[in-house]
Design a protein around this motif. Structure first.
Motif, mmCIF file in Angstrom:
data_model
loop_
_atom_site.group_PDB
_atom_site.id
_atom_site.type_symbol
_atom_site.label_atom_id
_atom_site.label_comp_id
_atom_site.label_asym_id
_atom_site.label_seq_id
_atom_site.Cartn_x
_atom_site.Cartn_y
_atom_site.Cartn_z
ATOM 1 N N VAL A 212 0.847 -1.199 0.000
ATOM 2 C CA VAL A 212 0.000 0.000 0.000
ATOM 3 C C VAL A 212 0.881 1.248 0.000
ATOM 4 N N THR A 213 1.929 1.239 0.823
ATOM 5 C CA THR A 213 2.823 2.403 0.872
ATOM 6 C C THR A 213 3.578 2.553 -0.437
ATOM 7 N N LEU A 214 3.989 1.443 -1.039
ATOM 8 C CA LEU A 214 4.691 1.506 -2.320
ATOM 9 C C LEU A 214 3.770 2.033 -3.413
ATOM 10 N N ARG A 215 2.534 1.564 -3.422
ATOM 11 C CA ARG A 215 1.573 2.034 -4.419
ATOM 12 C C ARG A 215 1.364 3.533 -4.308
ATOM 13 N N ASN A 216 1.221 4.017 -3.068
ATOM 14 C CA ASN A 216 1.006 5.445 -2.870
ATOM 15 C C ASN A 216 2.231 6.256 -3.292
ATOM 16 N N THR A 217 3.409 5.709 -3.035
ATOM 17 C CA THR A 217 4.640 6.384 -3.465
ATOM 18 C C THR A 217 4.694 6.482 -4.982
ATOM 19 N N CYS A 218 4.385 5.382 -5.647
ATOM 20 C CA CYS A 218 4.401 5.381 -7.123
ATOM 21 C C CYS A 218 3.326 6.312 -7.679
ATOM 22 N N ALA A 219 2.146 6.304 -7.072
ATOM 23 C CA ALA A 219 1.047 7.134 -7.554
ATOM 24 C C ALA A 219 1.374 8.618 -7.460
ATOM 25 N N HIS A 220 2.205 8.984 -6.487
ATOM 26 C CA HIS A 220 2.590 10.384 -6.313
ATOM 27 C C HIS A 220 3.976 10.658 -6.891
ATOM 28 N N HIS A 221 4.461 9.725 -7.735
ATOM 29 C CA HIS A 221 5.736 9.898 -8.441
ATOM 30 C C HIS A 221 6.901 10.095 -7.478
ATOM 31 N N GLY A 222 6.813 9.417 -6.336
ATOM 32 C CA GLY A 222 7.861 9.534 -5.334
ATOM 33 C C GLY A 222 9.087 8.718 -5.696
ATOM 34 N N ARG A 223 10.171 8.983 -4.999
ATOM 35 C CA ARG A 223 11.438 8.303 -5.257
ATOM 36 C C ARG A 223 11.432 6.903 -4.647
ATOM 37 N N ILE A 224 11.846 5.919 -5.436
ATOM 38 C CA ILE A 224 12.027 4.541 -4.971
ATOM 39 C C ILE A 224 13.508 4.274 -4.732
ATOM 40 N N TRP A 225 14.336 4.734 -5.634
ATOM 41 C CA TRP A 225 15.787 4.574 -5.555
ATOM 42 C C TRP A 225 16.314 5.182 -4.265
ATOM 43 N N ASN A 226 17.116 4.409 -3.532
ATOM 44 C CA ASN A 226 17.687 4.855 -2.264
ATOM 45 C C ASN A 226 16.634 5.227 -1.228
ATOM 46 N N ARG A 227 15.480 4.583 -1.298
ATOM 47 C CA ARG A 227 14.428 4.822 -0.301
ATOM 48 C C ARG A 227 14.383 3.656 0.682
ATOM 49 N N HIS A 283 21.080 -1.362 -15.722
ATOM 50 C CA HIS A 283 21.540 -0.276 -14.853
ATOM 51 C C HIS A 283 22.165 -0.826 -13.572
ATOM 52 N N PRO A 284 23.192 -1.672 -13.677
ATOM 53 C CA PRO A 284 23.752 -2.302 -12.474
ATOM 54 C C PRO A 284 24.289 -1.298 -11.457
ATOM 55 N N GLU A 285 24.805 -0.159 -11.926
ATOM 56 C CA GLU A 285 25.378 0.818 -11.008
ATOM 57 C C GLU A 285 24.306 1.507 -10.155
ATOM 58 N N LEU A 286 23.063 1.522 -10.648
ATOM 59 C CA LEU A 286 21.975 2.155 -9.913
ATOM 60 C C LEU A 286 21.192 1.170 -9.045
ATOM 61 N N VAL A 287 21.295 -0.116 -9.372
ATOM 62 C CA VAL A 287 20.619 -1.144 -8.570
ATOM 63 C C VAL A 287 21.174 -1.168 -7.138
ATOM 64 N N VAL A 288 22.404 -0.712 -6.971
ATOM 65 C CA VAL A 288 23.005 -0.645 -5.634
ATOM 66 C C VAL A 288 22.118 0.172 -4.693
ATOM 67 N N GLY A 289 21.503 1.233 -5.217
ATOM 68 C CA GLY A 289 20.632 2.069 -4.406
ATOM 69 C C GLY A 289 19.309 1.415 -4.057
ATOM 70 N N TYR A 292 21.054 -1.437 -1.201
ATOM 71 C CA TYR A 292 21.679 -0.810 -0.044
ATOM 72 C C TYR A 292 21.265 0.670 0.013
ATOM 73 N N PRO A 293 19.982 0.924 0.272
ATOM 74 C CA PRO A 293 19.502 2.309 0.246
ATOM 75 C C PRO A 293 20.084 3.143 1.380
ATOM 76 N N LYS A 294 20.271 4.422 1.080
ATOM 77 C CA LYS A 294 20.774 5.370 2.074
ATOM 78 C C LYS A 294 19.775 6.520 2.189
ATOM 79 N N ASN A 295 19.289 6.735 3.387
ATOM 80 C CA ASN A 295 18.350 7.839 3.623
ATOM 81 C C ASN A 295 19.156 9.101 3.944
#
Length: 296
Positions: A212-227, A283-289, A292-295
């Motif tokens: 539910v939280t992921l859906r709401n993030t996607c619906a509002h075009h929020g950041r997934i990378w490094n989240r 995009h292997p270099e971006l999958v790291v985020g 291993y996400p960093k807030n």
């Protein structure tokens, strides 16, 4: 009071001053025009969520850049937009299926209007002592009353109660998740979970809440990378195939692994996971985020 608005040219000058590579302050250059267009279309505040990973310590006001470039930030931003598209597609499949299956099991076991009855839900309370089912029933009533869907209005005009299979199409996914979480009937809870290959109701409940939280993030075009997910998604042990188990704990990677598993199971093929993993492999270099996400 908020600080005064900064013009886009001043935003560009600020990025240059702080040391972001690839920033031109020459208004006649292509680089300047492209950056100005990008900032105008997406907003400095939104984009700052991506370049902050190249700054010294933005949480504590140390905003100068110690690496990164305009091109790298744009690549991360575009990657995240593509990822959201894939995740939104998978979430749509999961959400529709979960709504349908929950409605079916409640309706066949308890009746089409049982979802409106207090006795259908447990008497769990929040930290302030409020009974959660009371808030749930209020939310259901409000969302149905506010619905402009024709099939809901048909029942309203006829003075008829709305059966659960129709209500499920009008209430929010968050409300659906709470309906499942608060169900008093343990057999229904377990039966719904088993249709997704999940043996534990508690695990299924946590998975749905997290999505539910992921859906709401996607619906509002929020950041997934490094989240770092506010509500982590449990990952089934057989799906933890990589050596480092930490990548499945409170990470976007946990979302991805479980969503791929569930959507493939629902669709009875691996098209979704193949497509999403194919995108990630580019995009292997971006999958790291994602692992291993960093807030920051």
């Amino acid at each position: 009071m908020p600080k005064p608005a900064t013009t886009v040219p001043d935003q560009i000058a600020l990025l240059k001053k702080r040391g972001l590579a690839g920033v031109s302050v020459d208004p006649e250059s292509d680089e300047y025009r492209q950056l100005m267009h990008w900032l105008m279309n997406n907003g400095y505040y939104r984009l700052s969520g991506y370049w902050r990973y190249h700054q010294k310590d933005p949480r504590n006001g140390e905003n100068w850049f110690i690496g990164g470039s305009v091109a790298e930030v744009q690549a991360a931003y575009d990657f995240d937009a593509g990822l959201r598209s894939y995740l939104s597609e998978g979430l749509a499949v999961l959400e529709v299926t979960f709504r349908s299956r929950l409605a079916y099991y409640v309706a066949t076991a308890l009746g089409p209007l049982a979802y409106l009855e207090e006795g259908t839900y447990g008497d769990h309370k929040d930290k302030d002592g409020n009974v959660l089912r009371d808030k749930l029933l209020d939310d259901i009533a409000r969302q149905l009353a506010d619905s402009k869907e024709r099939f809901i209005q048909h029942h309203v005009r006829a003075g008829e109660p709305i059966p659960i299979w129709a209500a499920m199409e009008a209430v929010s996914f968050g409300t659906v998740s709470k309906m499942y979480s608060l169900l008093a009937d343990a057999k229904i809870r377990a039966d719904v979970a088993k249709t997704f290959g999940i043996s534990s109701y508690a695990t299924m409940r946590s998975i749905v809440r997290s999505f539910v939280t992921l859906r709401n993030t996607c619906a509002h075009h929020g950041r997934i990378w490094n989240r770092v997910p506010d509500i982590p998604c449990p990952v089934l042990n057989p799906l933890k195939t990589k050596g480092d188990s930490s990548i499945y704990t409170q990470t976007p990677w946990g979302w991805i692994v479980m969503l791929c598993h569930l959507v493939d199971q629902i669709q009875r093929n691996d098209r979704f996971s193949q497509d999403l993993n194919g995108f990630l492999d580019q995009h292997p270099e971006l999958v790291v985020g994602l692992k291993y996400p960093k807030n920051h």
